[in-house]
Design a protein around this motif. Structure first.
Motif: not given
Length: 282
Positions: A72-78, A112-124
């Protein structure tokens, strides 16, 4: 803006057309019928959706032996303001069997509006039979920002390969960022007529036209077949928040139609109402 139609969009009815161009009329013409409808439409879900941002996330699995994963793959947008929290990438819009060798999968993510995208974290979660995964890149298209960002990876997320990590933080490649004019949200309310056979299960789309010949892309109102079956029933009112190119303060006409096909494609459209929302969701 109010766009009365009161005609069939059906091959077997009227003039056989399944796409129509509608021009706006003064709201007084349609307001008398819809006084009561409007109150029931201000649902919490739509209010939240109006304040949310939609991202298209594309994920490329590398073309190497055993590159695909069943985990199962997940992602977080910062972003510059906030992050999305952990989002599970469950339903690929392209492939039934996702994260296979050499394939690109596409997901829709709302937050929700997180502003300008700076980085992501992705994993499983390392669960399943073949869990190791070679991630080539992630591409995130954020229409409300007018940006499409590429996050190159080119590494294993595998406990027995590389450094053994199964999640990674990735930064965008500045030279691969595409910029365009930011999209704005429109509230589109569709009224299906109250006559026999008025409802449709077809894929309904819309195009908005502003002054000076500018127009939006052709956009489907439903995300999938399930929504097509749920919406556009006889005597129903369906409301959508759709992010589209900004056509300016004046909408001169709209083009609305469907792609036909299926058992119940014919549709009797009563009218359409459109409101351009301000960027802060008001």
């Amino acid at each position: 803006y109010y766009f009365p139609c009161q005609r069939w969009l059906a091959v077997e009815e009227d003039d056989g057309q399944i796409v129509r161009e509608l021009v706006p009329v003064d709201e007084a013409f349609v307001k008398k019928d819809s006084e009561n409808d409007g109150q029931s439409l201000a649902t919490l879900g739509l209010e939240q959706k109006a304040k949310s941002t939609t991202y298209t996330v594309k994920v490329k699995t590398g073309d190497k032996k055993n590159a695909g994963t069943d985990a199962n793959v997940f992602i977080t947008l910062y972003g510059s303001k906030d992050d999305t929290g952990i989002i599970s990438l469950k339903a690929s819009k392209i492939n039934k069997n996702k994260f296979e060798r050499g394939k690109v999968d596409e997901f829709t993510v709302e937050s929700v509006d997180i502003g300008d995208l700076k980085k992501i974290k992705i994993g499983h979660d390392n669960k399943g039979n073949s869990t190791g995964w070679f991630l080539e890149w992630v591409e995130i298209d954020a229409p409300s920002l007018g940006q499409c960002l590429k996050f190159p990876c080119g590494r294993w997320l595998d406990k027995s390969e590389d450094d053994g990590a199964i999640e990674r933080i990735i930064f965008p490649a500045e030279l691969q960022t595409r910029e365009y004019i930011p999209f704005v949200p429109y509230e589109i309310t569709v009224y299906t007529s109250d006559i026999f056979g008025a409802g449709t299960d077809a894929d309904v789309f819309i195009v908005l036209y502003g002054s000076d010949g500018i127009c939006t892309q052709q956009k489907s109102l439903c995300l999938n077949k399930r929504e097509q079956r749920m919406y556009f029933e006889r005597n129903s009112v369906n409301q959508f928040i759709v992010e589209l190119e900004d056509v300016g303060d004046i909408i001169e006409k709209i083009r609305i139609g469907h792609r036909g096909g299926g058992l119940n494609s014919g549709w009797h459209l009563d009218r359409v109402a459109i409101r351009r929302l301000l960027p802060n969701g008001k």
